[in-house]
Design a protein around this motif. Sequence first.
Motif, short mmCIF file in Angstrom:
data_model
loop_
_atom_site.label_atom_id
_atom_site.label_comp_id
_atom_site.label_asym_id
_atom_site.label_seq_id
_atom_site.Cartn_x
_atom_site.Cartn_y
_atom_site.Cartn_z
N ALA A 199 0.84 -1.21 0.00
CA ALA A 199 0.00 0.00 0.00
C ALA A 199 0.87 1.25 0.00
O ALA A 199 0.61 2.20 -0.76
CB ALA A 199 -0.92 -0.01 1.22
N LEU A 200 1.90 1.25 0.83
CA LEU A 200 2.78 2.43 0.92
C LEU A 200 3.60 2.60 -0.36
O LEU A 200 3.81 3.73 -0.82
CB LEU A 200 3.70 2.30 2.14
N GLU A 201 4.04 1.50 -0.92
CA GLU A 201 4.80 1.56 -2.18
C GLU A 201 3.92 2.11 -3.30
O GLU A 201 4.37 2.91 -4.13
CB GLU A 201 5.30 0.16 -2.53
N LEU A 202 2.64 1.69 -3.33
CA LEU A 202 1.72 2.17 -4.36
C LEU A 202 1.44 3.65 -4.19
O LEU A 202 1.31 4.39 -5.18
CB LEU A 202 0.42 1.37 -4.31
N PHE A 203 1.37 4.10 -2.96
CA PHE A 203 1.16 5.54 -2.71
C PHE A 203 2.31 6.36 -3.29
O PHE A 203 2.10 7.41 -3.90
CB PHE A 203 1.03 5.80 -1.21
N LEU A 204 3.55 5.88 -3.14
CA LEU A 204 4.71 6.59 -3.68
C LEU A 204 4.67 6.58 -5.21
O LEU A 204 5.06 7.56 -5.87
CB LEU A 204 6.00 5.95 -3.17
N LYS A 205 4.18 5.47 -5.80
CA LYS A 205 4.02 5.43 -7.27
C LYS A 205 2.96 6.42 -7.73
O LYS A 205 3.09 7.04 -8.79
CB LYS A 205 3.61 4.01 -7.70
N MET A 206 1.92 6.56 -6.94
CA MET A 206 0.85 7.53 -7.24
C MET A 206 1.43 8.95 -7.27
O MET A 206 1.09 9.75 -8.14
CB MET A 206 -0.25 7.41 -6.18
N GLU A 207 2.29 9.21 -6.30
CA GLU A 207 2.98 10.50 -6.27
C GLU A 207 3.77 10.70 -7.55
O GLU A 207 3.73 11.78 -8.16
CB GLU A 207 3.93 10.54 -5.06
N GLY A 208 4.50 9.65 -7.94
CA GLY A 208 5.33 9.74 -9.15
C GLY A 208 4.50 9.92 -10.41
O GLY A 208 4.98 10.49 -11.39
N ALA A 209 3.24 9.45 -10.39
CA ALA A 209 2.35 9.58 -11.55
C ALA A 209 1.65 10.93 -11.57
O ALA A 209 0.79 11.18 -12.44
CB ALA A 209 1.32 8.46 -11.54
N ASN A 210 1.99 11.80 -10.60
CA ASN A 210 1.41 13.16 -10.51
C ASN A 210 -0.11 13.16 -10.38
O ASN A 210 -0.79 14.02 -10.93
CB ASN A 210 1.83 14.01 -11.72
N VAL A 211 -0.62 12.16 -9.66
CA VAL A 211 -2.05 12.13 -9.34
C VAL A 211 -2.21 12.70 -7.93
O VAL A 211 -1.61 12.19 -6.99
CB VAL A 211 -2.63 10.71 -9.40
N MET A 212 -2.99 13.75 -7.80
CA MET A 212 -3.13 14.43 -6.51
C MET A 212 -3.99 13.58 -5.56
O MET A 212 -5.16 13.30 -5.85
CB MET A 212 -3.78 15.80 -6.70
N PRO A 213 -3.41 13.14 -4.43
CA PRO A 213 -4.20 12.34 -3.49
C PRO A 213 -5.25 13.18 -2.78
O PRO A 213 -5.14 14.41 -2.70
CB PRO A 213 -3.15 11.82 -2.49
N ASN A 214 -6.28 12.51 -2.26
CA ASN A 214 -7.30 13.22 -1.48
C ASN A 214 -7.39 12.58 -0.09
O ASN A 214 -6.56 11.75 0.28
CB ASN A 214 -8.65 13.20 -2.20
N SER A 215 -8.39 12.96 0.67
CA SER A 215 -8.51 12.47 2.04
C SER A 215 -8.70 10.95 2.09
O SER A 215 -8.20 10.29 3.01
CB SER A 215 -9.66 13.17 2.76
N VAL A 216 -9.39 10.39 1.09
CA VAL A 216 -9.60 8.93 1.06
C VAL A 216 -8.26 8.22 0.88
O VAL A 216 -7.99 7.19 1.51
CB VAL A 216 -10.58 8.55 -0.08
N THR A 217 -7.40 8.77 0.01
CA THR A 217 -6.07 8.20 -0.19
C THR A 217 -5.33 8.12 1.14
O THR A 217 -4.74 7.09 1.50
CB THR A 217 -5.23 9.07 -1.14
N MET A 218 -5.35 9.24 1.87
CA MET A 218 -4.56 9.34 3.08
C MET A 218 -5.10 8.42 4.19
O MET A 218 -4.33 7.92 5.01
CB MET A 218 -4.51 10.78 3.58
N VAL A 219 -6.41 8.16 4.18
CA VAL A 219 -6.97 7.21 5.15
C VAL A 219 -6.38 5.82 4.90
O VAL A 219 -5.97 5.12 5.83
CB VAL A 219 -8.51 7.17 5.06
N GLY A 220 -6.32 5.41 3.63
CA GLY A 220 -5.73 4.12 3.28
C GLY A 220 -4.25 4.04 3.64
O GLY A 220 -3.78 3.03 4.16
N VAL A 221 -3.50 5.11 3.37
CA VAL A 221 -2.07 5.14 3.66
C VAL A 221 -1.83 5.08 5.17
O VAL A 221 -0.95 4.35 5.65
CB VAL A 221 -1.43 6.40 3.05
N LEU A 222 -2.61 5.83 5.93
CA LEU A 222 -2.46 5.82 7.39
C LEU A 222 -2.84 4.46 7.98
O LEU A 222 -2.22 3.99 8.95
CB LEU A 222 -3.32 6.92 8.01
N SER A 223 -3.84 3.82 7.38
CA SER A 223 -4.21 2.46 7.82
C SER A 223 -3.05 1.51 7.61
O SER A 223 -2.76 0.65 8.45
CB SER A 223 -5.44 1.99 7.05
#
Length: 733
Positions: A211-235
């Motif tokens: 999950a954390l690795e995918l979040f970093l890939k999302m960052e690299g893809a220049n997709v702006m995360p939202n609050s739902v993203t951050m809930v998953g990352v914090l989990s």
Amino acid sequence: METLSAPLISLPNRSIANNNLHFRNHQILSTIDQCSSGKQLKQVHAQMLRTGLFFDPFSASKLIAASALKSSSTLEYARDMFDQIPHPNLYTWNTLIRAYASSPDPFQSFMIFLALLDEYDDLPNNFTFPFVIKAASELKASRVGRAVHGMAIKLSLGMDQYILNSLVRFYGACGDLNMAERLFEGISCKDVVSWNSMISAFAQGNCPEDALELFLKMEGANVMPNSVTMVGVLSACAKKLDLEFGRWVCSYIERKEIRVDLTLCNAMLDMYAKCGSIGDAEKLFDEMPERDVFSWTTMLDGYAKMGDFNAARKVFDEMPVKEIAAWNALISAYERNGKPKEALATFNELQLSKIAKPDEVTLVSSLSACAQLGTIDLGGWIHVYIKREGINLNGHLITSLIDMYAKCGALEKALEVFYAVEEKDVYVWSAMIAGLGMHGRGKAAIELLFKMQEAKVKPNDVTFMNVLCACSHAGLVDEGRALFHEMEPVYGVVPGAKHYACMVDILGRAGFLEEAMELINEMPTTPSASVWGALLGACSLHMNVELAELASDQLLKLEPRNHGAIVLLSNVYAKTGRWDKVSELRKLMRDSELKKEPGCSSVEVNGIVHEFLVGDNSHPLSRDIYSKLDEIAAKLKSVGYEPNKSHLLQLIEEDDVKEHALSLHSEKLAIAFGLISLAPSQPIRVVKNLRICGDCHEVAKLISRVYNQDILVQDRYRFHHFRDGHCSCMDYW
């Protein structure tokens, strides 16, 4: 006001309706958007019935959407309205499917979807499928969801962005992470929902690193995360116990100015609490502009996990609303942390308060606390409560009931629960095997393993740990060897450290210490503390000083503050008369500030648990208890009893002092109290936190014969049922 119970009004003249349709649409339909309650929506519904506007599909769909998506209460009203429409359009069908997918009863989404397929002329569209798939996700209905997926593909909607996002979430919820990832990778233009669905799937599927690795890939893809993203990352951070990255995520949220709602605040709070940073959790909790029951419960659980039960109780007492989740958090925290009395006191408080109703989690934790204390009266009452309230006996509750009855000495009652259940999962079978094992019925435990296979239930690692323990308690060395060697080739279960520990215990108890040592040397992985602990225990039984020193040394390398290892080695030295070594170990414990766990025995009388420590004189009936002990000593001597002073593991020169010290053991005090408090027909049920010593074991056998009273002792490792001068363990424990 006209409602659905009123007869339907005939449609007005079409020409009149057409002349005034634009006015009515503008006036009444705009009113729908302004409605803030179910009552107002019903008033608009009545107006639309009077004017005939309700029978215009577009107008009706607007009213139904407002009702269905407002709350559960108005959803039922929306369903009634829906049933009155002769020809609802697809938007209306989709609205109702969507509303039920997010309701407490998502199964209704499937029912409406099936009705749509049967009654509506056109096929479902790309808006229909995401809602049905969401319902499948909520119910974890794997087969239904896969069928819906297949239907979407047949209708050439399999590559629709919304449907694919829903499917990623669905397969993640059902635990099929491979399929979820395949679909995610197949999305050509991933939006934020796509990334969120896959991150959440990894986080919920116990793959936090992914999950954390995918979040970093999302960052690299220049997709702006939202609050739902951050809930998953914090989990994911919480599951990985990665406080450092979790703190970085919290600063990232602030730096990127991501909207922080209550759900995201709770995710940050949960991460801090689970990662053990109670200070950060406190600061965030105090600053939260809004809190819900999850916020309060998270703080309560966080304090409990840190062992600060005073703070946990303070949070509980300050909660504005005490829902059952909060009661469960406190009860289970007490139960998990060796405080069963406090757990049951809180359960009793819940019952008296009538603030909330116990659920499955409450009852499982309370039954576990009963098992720890041996309180069969309360455990039996909970069983009656489950029947009276019609609570579904699922696997967790059945397992807990079997475990409670077995650990309270009522093995027949445990078997009664077991055989009354038609559908038994692997954990139910395993619990019953464990129950038979702790009562010394090793052969019956093995027979049950074979019956389990006949029932087409595959044993798992827990099953084998329990059946090997059963072999150990019954001295079934050959059977234990055979089962251990068959685990992987026959049953497909790879032996783990706990299975090796059980096997070392089987061999060691039976005196095969060299074979036990050979098995340890052949282990494919580094021997764990439990393996060395099993060998050390066996050395203590057979007074093998050399191996005991080796096992103790290895155990203390793995767990430097394991006082049990020092105590066991000290016992070996004491039994072999090496008091100089005993003194050295005691000095080591004092210098290291390690303390031996004191022997403690409890006995339940009339639903109240009475506890005794060695030499205890704090009980209100202490004088009567010691008087009874004197009487017991005199009666036992008259039948030839001589105290076994070799079980006294401290240097005492005078024989009469040795004898007195043995008579003060906590289990003897508990049995004496039971004799003065219970009728001869009532068994004395004692729970001991340590292994029962040989002298106490012999005394209990004799008391059962001289006083004609059943005595049941649950020590740290197994159950002893004393009757008519014999023990169920057959003196092998």
